[in-house]
Design a protein around this motif. Structure first.
Motif, mmCIF file in Angstrom:
data_model
loop_
_atom_site.group_PDB
_atom_site.id
_atom_site.type_symbol
_atom_site.label_atom_id
_atom_site.label_comp_id
_atom_site.label_asym_id
_atom_site.label_seq_id
_atom_site.Cartn_x
_atom_site.Cartn_y
_atom_site.Cartn_z
ATOM 1 N N ASN A 1 0.836 -1.214 0.000
ATOM 2 C CA ASN A 1 0.000 0.000 0.000
ATOM 3 C C ASN A 1 0.865 1.257 0.000
ATOM 4 O O ASN A 1 0.605 2.224 -0.733
ATOM 5 C CB ASN A 1 -0.912 -0.017 1.227
ATOM 6 N N ARG A 2 1.946 1.257 0.830
ATOM 7 C CA ARG A 2 2.815 2.432 0.858
ATOM 8 C C ARG A 2 3.520 2.627 -0.481
ATOM 9 O O ARG A 2 3.683 3.752 -0.967
ATOM 10 C CB ARG A 2 3.847 2.282 1.982
ATOM 11 N N THR A 3 3.934 1.515 -1.109
ATOM 12 C CA THR A 3 4.597 1.615 -2.416
ATOM 13 C C THR A 3 3.652 2.171 -3.466
ATOM 14 O O THR A 3 4.024 3.009 -4.299
ATOM 15 C CB THR A 3 5.091 0.232 -2.848
ATOM 16 N N VAL A 4 2.381 1.735 -3.443
ATOM 17 C CA VAL A 4 1.389 2.246 -4.411
ATOM 18 C C VAL A 4 1.159 3.735 -4.199
ATOM 19 O O VAL A 4 1.068 4.514 -5.160
ATOM 20 C CB VAL A 4 0.083 1.436 -4.280
ATOM 21 N N ASP A 5 1.068 4.185 -2.914
ATOM 22 C CA ASP A 5 0.860 5.612 -2.650
ATOM 23 C C ASP A 5 2.051 6.436 -3.140
ATOM 24 O O ASP A 5 1.884 7.499 -3.769
ATOM 25 C CB ASP A 5 0.652 5.826 -1.146
ATOM 26 N N ASP A 6 3.290 5.965 -2.855
ATOM 27 C CA ASP A 6 4.475 6.706 -3.313
ATOM 28 C C ASP A 6 4.528 6.770 -4.824
ATOM 29 O O ASP A 6 4.887 7.800 -5.419
ATOM 30 C CB ASP A 6 5.746 6.034 -2.773
ATOM 31 N N THR A 7 4.163 5.666 -5.482
ATOM 32 C CA THR A 7 4.168 5.653 -6.949
ATOM 33 C C THR A 7 3.143 6.632 -7.507
ATOM 34 O O THR A 7 3.392 7.354 -8.486
ATOM 35 C CB THR A 7 3.877 4.242 -7.458
ATOM 36 N N ALA A 8 1.963 6.714 -6.893
ATOM 37 C CA ALA A 8 0.930 7.650 -7.363
ATOM 38 C C ALA A 8 1.390 9.096 -7.211
ATOM 39 O O ALA A 8 1.194 9.930 -8.108
ATOM 40 C CB ALA A 8 -0.369 7.411 -6.593
ATOM 41 N N ARG A 9 2.035 9.411 -6.058
ATOM 42 C CA ARG A 9 2.523 10.783 -5.885
ATOM 43 C C ARG A 9 3.604 11.124 -6.906
ATOM 44 O O ARG A 9 3.627 12.222 -7.474
ATOM 45 C CB ARG A 9 3.065 10.962 -4.453
ATOM 46 N N THR A 10 4.492 10.157 -7.191
ATOM 47 C CA THR A 10 5.549 10.389 -8.184
ATOM 48 C C THR A 10 4.959 10.628 -9.562
ATOM 49 O O THR A 10 5.385 11.509 -10.319
ATOM 50 C CB THR A 10 6.501 9.197 -8.208
ATOM 51 N N VAL A 11 3.947 9.834 -9.919
ATOM 52 C CA VAL A 11 3.302 10.010 -11.232
ATOM 53 C C VAL A 11 2.648 11.377 -11.335
ATOM 54 O O VAL A 11 2.699 12.045 -12.373
ATOM 55 C CB VAL A 11 2.291 8.865 -11.451
ATOM 56 N N ARG A 12 2.022 11.852 -10.233
ATOM 57 C CA ARG A 12 1.389 13.180 -10.283
ATOM 58 C C ARG A 12 2.433 14.275 -10.455
ATOM 59 O O ARG A 12 2.247 15.221 -11.227
ATOM 60 C CB ARG A 12 0.573 13.408 -8.998
ATOM 61 N N HIS A 13 3.580 14.157 -9.747
ATOM 62 C CA HIS A 13 4.630 15.157 -9.904
ATOM 63 C C HIS A 13 5.171 15.171 -11.329
ATOM 64 O O HIS A 13 5.387 16.233 -11.923
ATOM 65 C CB HIS A 13 5.771 14.859 -8.918
ATOM 66 N N ILE A 14 5.392 13.984 -11.885
ATOM 67 C CA ILE A 14 5.889 13.910 -13.265
ATOM 68 C C ILE A 14 4.863 14.501 -14.236
ATOM 69 O O ILE A 14 5.202 15.201 -15.197
ATOM 70 C CB ILE A 14 6.231 12.449 -13.622
ATOM 71 N N GLY A 15 3.569 14.234 -13.974
ATOM 72 C CA GLY A 15 2.524 14.790 -14.843
ATOM 73 C C GLY A 15 2.506 16.305 -14.807
ATOM 74 O O GLY A 15 2.390 16.965 -15.848
ATOM 75 N N ARG A 16 2.652 16.873 -13.589
ATOM 76 C CA ARG A 16 2.666 18.339 -13.509
ATOM 77 C C ARG A 16 3.901 18.912 -14.204
ATOM 78 O O ARG A 16 3.848 19.950 -14.869
ATOM 79 C CB ARG A 16 2.617 18.771 -12.045
ATOM 80 N N ALA A 17 5.055 18.190 -14.081
ATOM 81 C CA ALA A 17 6.268 18.666 -14.752
ATOM 82 C C ALA A 17 6.107 18.615 -16.258
ATOM 83 O O ALA A 17 6.513 19.536 -16.986
ATOM 84 C CB ALA A 17 7.467 17.819 -14.312
#
Length: 321
Positions: A272-288
Motif C-alpha cells: 500500500n505504501r509503495t502504491v501511494d508513493d508511486t501515485a505521488r511520483t506520477v502526479r509530480h511527473i505529470g505536472r512537470a
C-alpha cells in the motif's frame, strides 16, 4: 523549429534523469558482501522454487538461489546451488527444507540446525559442499494422506461389521431368550407358591438351560463386538496420538495460519505504501510534463517572474491599441 528543439532538449533531460535514477537504485541495492556457495541434491520435488529465491536460516534471509538443474551425479535428483553470506553458521549439522510463502505458491529454502555436535563446513567454489534436504511439512502430509484414507476405510469396515445383520439378529435373539428366561422364572416362582416341587424342579432345569444358551450366545456376540471395538480403538489412537495424522494436520494448519497473518501484517502495508508513493511520483511527473508543454523555455530559463495581476501591487494596465 524552435519548439521542436525545446521538446528535444526536454526529452533528453528526462532520459538523463531516468538513467540517473536507475543508476542510483542499482548502486543502493548492490551487494558487496562475501558469499559462499553450497548445493542441495534433492529427490523431492522443488515446485515453486525459482532462481533468486531467498535462502533463510531459521527465518533470517542469508542468501539467494543461484541455479536449479538436474543432478548429473544422482539420477532423478534436482541440484540446487545457492549462495549465503558470511553470517550464516553453515556446519555439518545444517540441513535444508522447502518452505512456502503464504498462499502465493512461491517457495524458498529454509536452513536449520539439528543441534548435534558439528564443525564448520569448508567452502569451495569449484566443488561446493552439499547440504542434506529433508522433507517439508506439505510433503509429509501428502505422504500420510494414503495412510489416513486406509485407516478411515478400516474404521468403516469395523463399524459395518459391528452393525451387520447377523450381529443384529444375535442381539435380538438374546433379548428374546432373556424374555423367555424371565417367563420361566416367573412360572418357577408360581410353582413354588403352589408347592409343586416336581414341576418346580423341571421348570428350573428348563430355565437354567435357557439361561446357559443365552449366556453362550451373548458371549459369542460380545467377543465379536470386543474385537471390532479393539480394532477401532487402535485406529483412533494412531490417528489422535502424538505425531499422528491429526497432529500433523493441526501443525500444518497452524503453519499456514501463521504465514497468512505474517503476510497480512508485513507485505500488504508495504504494498500500500509503495502504491501511494508511486501515485505521488506520477502526479509530480505529470505536472512537470504539463509545465514543459505549456512553457518549454522553462527547462533552460526557468519559470521567470510572474507579473502582478489586477488588484495586486505593481499592476499596470497595458496600453490599449
Amino acid at each position: 523549429m524552435e519548439n521542436k528543439s525545446h521538446a528535444l532538449a526536454a526529452g533528453a533531460f528526462v532520459l538523463v534523469v531516468v538513467a540517473m535514477l536507475v543508476g542510483l537504485a542499482a548502486w543502493l541495492t548492490r551487494d558487496t558482501g562475501e558469499h559462499r556457495l553450497f548445493e542441495i541434491s534433492s529427490h523431492e520435488s522443488v515446485t515453486g522454487l525459482q532462481e533468486q529465491a531467498p535462502v533463510r536460516y531459521k527465518g533470517v534471509t542469508v542468501g539467494r538461489v543461484q541455479s536449479i538443474a538436474l543432478d548429473r551425479e544422482k539420477a532423478g535428483n534436482v541440484l540446487v546451488r545457492f549462495a549465503v553470506d558470511g553470517t550464516a553458521p553453515m556446519t555439518t549439522a545444517t540441513f535444508a527444507t522447502l518452505g512456502f510463502q503464504g498462499v502465493t505458491g512461491l517457495a524458498f529454502i529454509q536452513l536449520d540446525d539439528s543441534g548435534a555436535p558439528s564443525q564448520a563446513l569448508a567452502t569451495n567454489d569449484e566443488q561446493p559442499p552439499r547440504i542434506p534436504m529433508h522433507a517439508s511439512l506439505l510433503s509429509r502430509l501428502s505422504d500420510q494422506g494414503a495412510g489416513l484414507l486406509t485407516q478411515l476405510d478400516e474404521a468403516s469396515q469395523h463399524v459395518n461389521q459391528l452393525l451387520a445383520a447377523g450381529n443384529q439378529k444375535k442381539l435380538m435373539d438374546a433379548i428374546d431368550h432373556m424374555g423367555q428366561a424371565a417367563a420361566n422364572i416367573g412360572q418357577l416362582a408360581h410353582a413354588v407358591d403352589q408347592s409343586n416341587l416336581g414341576g418346580m424342579v423341571k421348570d428350573a432345569g428348563v430355565a437354567f438351560k435357557s439361561l446357559k444358551t443365552n449366556a453362550d450366545r451373548l458371549g459369542e456376540m460380545s467377543d465379536s463386538v470386543g474385537t471390532s471395538a479393539d480394532a477401532f480403538k487402535r485406529m483412533s489412537e494412531r490417528m489422535s496420538g502424538p505425531g499422528g495424522t491429526l497432529d500433523a494436520i493441526a501443525q500444518g494448519s497452524d503453519t499456514l495460519l501463521t504465514t497468512g497473518k505474517t503476510l497480512n501484517t508485513t507485505l500488504v502495508p508495504r504494498i500500500n505504501r509503495t502504491v501511494d508513493d508511486t501515485a505521488r511520483t506520477v502526479r509530480h511527473i505529470g505536472r512537470a510534463v504539463e509545465t514543459v508543454n505549456d512553457n518549454p523555455q522553462a527547462l533552460l530559463l526557468g519559470n521567470g517572474t510572474v507579473l502582478p495581476g489586477p488588484g495586486e501591487p505593481g499592476f499596470s494596465q497595458p496600453n490599449a491599441r
